[in-house]
Design a protein around this motif. Sequence first.
Motif, PDB file in Angstrom:
ATOM      1  N   TRP A 161       0.800  -1.181  -0.103  1.00  0.00           N
ATOM      2  CA  TRP A 161       0.051  -0.030   0.084  1.00  0.00           C
ATOM      3  C   TRP A 161       0.864   1.127  -0.132  1.00  0.00           C
ATOM      4  O   TRP A 161       1.810   1.371   0.883  1.00  0.00           O
ATOM      5  CB  TRP A 161      -0.832  -0.068   1.303  1.00  0.00           C
ATOM      6  N   LYS A 162       0.632   2.174  -0.929  1.00  0.00           N
ATOM      7  CA  LYS A 162       1.337   3.494  -1.311  1.00  0.00           C
ATOM      8  C   LYS A 162       0.552   4.543  -0.776  1.00  0.00           C
ATOM      9  O   LYS A 162      -0.785   4.667  -0.479  1.00  0.00           O
ATOM     10  CB  LYS A 162       1.888   3.762  -2.475  1.00  0.00           C
ATOM     11  N   PRO A 163       1.084   5.664  -0.197  1.00  0.00           N
ATOM     12  CA  PRO A 163       0.604   6.973   0.253  1.00  0.00           C
ATOM     13  C   PRO A 163      -0.432   7.426  -0.791  1.00  0.00           C
ATOM     14  O   PRO A 163      -1.475   8.020  -0.589  1.00  0.00           O
ATOM     15  CB  PRO A 163       1.570   7.764   0.617  1.00  0.00           C
ATOM     16  N   LYS A 193       0.002  11.194   9.955  1.00  0.00           N
ATOM     17  CA  LYS A 193      -0.548  10.228   9.014  1.00  0.00           C
ATOM     18  C   LYS A 193       0.142   8.804   9.019  1.00  0.00           C
ATOM     19  O   LYS A 193       1.462   8.874   8.842  1.00  0.00           O
ATOM     20  CB  LYS A 193      -0.643  10.897   7.704  1.00  0.00           C
ATOM     21  N   ILE A 194      -0.553   7.805   8.900  1.00  0.00           N
ATOM     22  CA  ILE A 194      -0.004   6.499   8.716  1.00  0.00           C
ATOM     23  C   ILE A 194      -0.448   5.599   7.619  1.00  0.00           C
ATOM     24  O   ILE A 194      -1.762   5.598   7.601  1.00  0.00           O
ATOM     25  CB  ILE A 194      -0.469   5.868  10.489  1.00  0.00           C
ATOM     26  N   VAL A 195       0.292   5.294   6.892  1.00  0.00           N
ATOM     27  CA  VAL A 195       0.175   4.491   5.726  1.00  0.00           C
ATOM     28  C   VAL A 195      -0.242   2.889   6.114  1.00  0.00           C
ATOM     29  O   VAL A 195       0.336   2.548   6.974  1.00  0.00           O
ATOM     30  CB  VAL A 195       1.179   4.249   4.915  1.00  0.00           C
ATOM     31  N   PRO A 196      -1.494   2.636   5.876  1.00  0.00           N
ATOM     32  CA  PRO A 196      -1.903   1.153   6.166  1.00  0.00           C
ATOM     33  C   PRO A 196      -1.443  -0.060   5.562  1.00  0.00           C
ATOM     34  O   PRO A 196      -1.971  -0.922   4.831  1.00  0.00           O
ATOM     35  CB  PRO A 196      -3.295   1.354   5.883  1.00  0.00           C
ATOM     36  N   GLN A 197       0.013  -0.105   5.782  1.00  0.00           N
ATOM     37  CA  GLN A 197       0.712  -0.807   4.974  1.00  0.00           C
ATOM     38  C   GLN A 197       0.598  -2.335   5.785  1.00  0.00           C
ATOM     39  O   GLN A 197       0.494  -2.342   7.018  1.00  0.00           O
ATOM     40  CB  GLN A 197       2.231  -0.868   5.158  1.00  0.00           C
ATOM     41  N   PHE A 198       0.924  -3.464   5.030  1.00  0.00           N
ATOM     42  CA  PHE A 198       0.680  -4.729   5.593  1.00  0.00           C
ATOM     43  C   PHE A 198       1.818  -5.125   6.756  1.00  0.00           C
ATOM     44  O   PHE A 198       2.763  -4.509   6.778  1.00  0.00           O
ATOM     45  CB  PHE A 198       1.023  -5.818   4.576  1.00  0.00           C
ATOM     46  N   GLY A 199       1.151  -5.643   7.915  1.00  0.00           N
ATOM     47  CA  GLY A 199       1.952  -5.923   9.118  1.00  0.00           C
ATOM     48  C   GLY A 199       2.274  -4.762   9.844  1.00  0.00           C
ATOM     49  O   GLY A 199       2.702  -4.923  11.029  1.00  0.00           O
ATOM     50  N   TYR A 216      -8.696  -0.395  -5.078  1.00  0.00           N
ATOM     51  CA  TYR A 216      -8.046  -0.915  -3.900  1.00  0.00           C
ATOM     52  C   TYR A 216      -8.823  -1.254  -2.764  1.00  0.00           C
ATOM     53  O   TYR A 216      -9.858  -0.443  -2.426  1.00  0.00           O
ATOM     54  CB  TYR A 216      -6.781   0.015  -3.785  1.00  0.00           C
ATOM     55  N   LEU A 217      -8.636  -2.512  -2.002  1.00  0.00           N
ATOM     56  CA  LEU A 217      -9.387  -2.771  -0.903  1.00  0.00           C
ATOM     57  C   LEU A 217      -8.439  -2.326   0.482  1.00  0.00           C
ATOM     58  O   LEU A 217      -7.339  -2.908   0.524  1.00  0.00           O
ATOM     59  CB  LEU A 217      -9.770  -4.192  -0.743  1.00  0.00           C
ATOM     60  N   ARG A 218      -8.810  -1.768   1.300  1.00  0.00           N
ATOM     61  CA  ARG A 218      -8.441  -1.431   2.482  1.00  0.00           C
ATOM     62  C   ARG A 218      -8.782  -2.244   3.667  1.00  0.00           C
ATOM     63  O   ARG A 218      -9.858  -2.098   4.174  1.00  0.00           O
ATOM     64  CB  ARG A 218      -8.373   0.170   2.874  1.00  0.00           C
ATOM     65  N   ARG A 219      -8.105  -3.249   3.977  1.00  0.00           N
ATOM     66  CA  ARG A 219      -8.438  -4.316   5.077  1.00  0.00           C
ATOM     67  C   ARG A 219      -7.598  -4.183   6.360  1.00  0.00           C
ATOM     68  O   ARG A 219      -6.513  -3.875   6.751  1.00  0.00           O
ATOM     69  CB  ARG A 219      -8.129  -5.384   4.642  1.00  0.00           C
ATOM     70  N   THR A 220      -8.592  -4.365   7.369  1.00  0.00           N
ATOM     71  CA  THR A 220      -7.868  -3.840   8.845  1.00  0.00           C
ATOM     72  C   THR A 220      -8.597  -4.975   9.870  1.00  0.00           C
ATOM     73  O   THR A 220      -9.727  -5.232   9.602  1.00  0.00           O
ATOM     74  CB  THR A 220      -8.281  -2.483   9.361  1.00  0.00           C
TER      75      THR A 220
END
Length: 273
Positions: free
Chosen positions: A156-158, A177-183, A206-210
Amino acid sequence: MSFVPLLEEMDLPDSPLLNNLAQEFSTARPFPHLVMDRMFSHALLNEALQAFNLDHVNNINVFQNQLQSKRSTSTQSAMPAEIQRYFDIVNGAPFLRLLTRLTGITNLLPDPYLYGGGMHEVAGQGHFQVHTDFRHHPHTCLENRLALLTYLNHDWKPEYGGQLELWQNNPSRPVRKIVPQFGRSVLMLQSPDSWHGHPQAAQAGYLRRTLITYFYTAPKIKTDRTAQNTIYLPNSRQSTMQIAEIFIRNILPHFVLDTARWIRRRKRRQNCK
């Protein structure tokens, strides 16, 4: 292999790593929080991502309005086994003790039903305006103290949007601001000042999964001392001594019993010298 490498630090009497993280949490701005990469093993999270499909989960919540656009599981949802493993870990006693070590908040309690938490998915143009979370669990009335978010978004990129923004109030502006990167995991204090959200919409395609969990403490209220003690029921099968002991326990003021216990403990210590 440990699914939570940080748990190994708990075996150290004075872990510099945990000390530094605790200091970082308490001094973070605009409110106490931690951003941690690889808090959980990639093996655990990769399996969770492969099983992440809200179309195959029952009782899904759909939020679609001017303030938020997303889907999430509910307290009635049955999680895939690979995702339930993650929630079993974070709701377990070892992980709760780790959270206490990082935040200083004692007697933390999990919510295995994951009210407000669980699997969250934001599709293209999805967003969640800046907000604070609920202060008390609507069913247990426990006080919401911490939120833990773990992202499952590879590469995931900004420029894809959907960054988690931590805001201050007066003046209102984003501080981090926090990029929702994997892990990547974010641990946040829950308070009236914990303003956060991802108001910038995620890019189409894109799907943003949390994975989201909340942790609680019981409200501080005065309780009757009798509610903290074992209460015995006298009956005809008991001996005279047993009935007498029950009578003493139920009738005598608690401070008398506490004093008697203190005297007995003191005598035992003296006898051991």
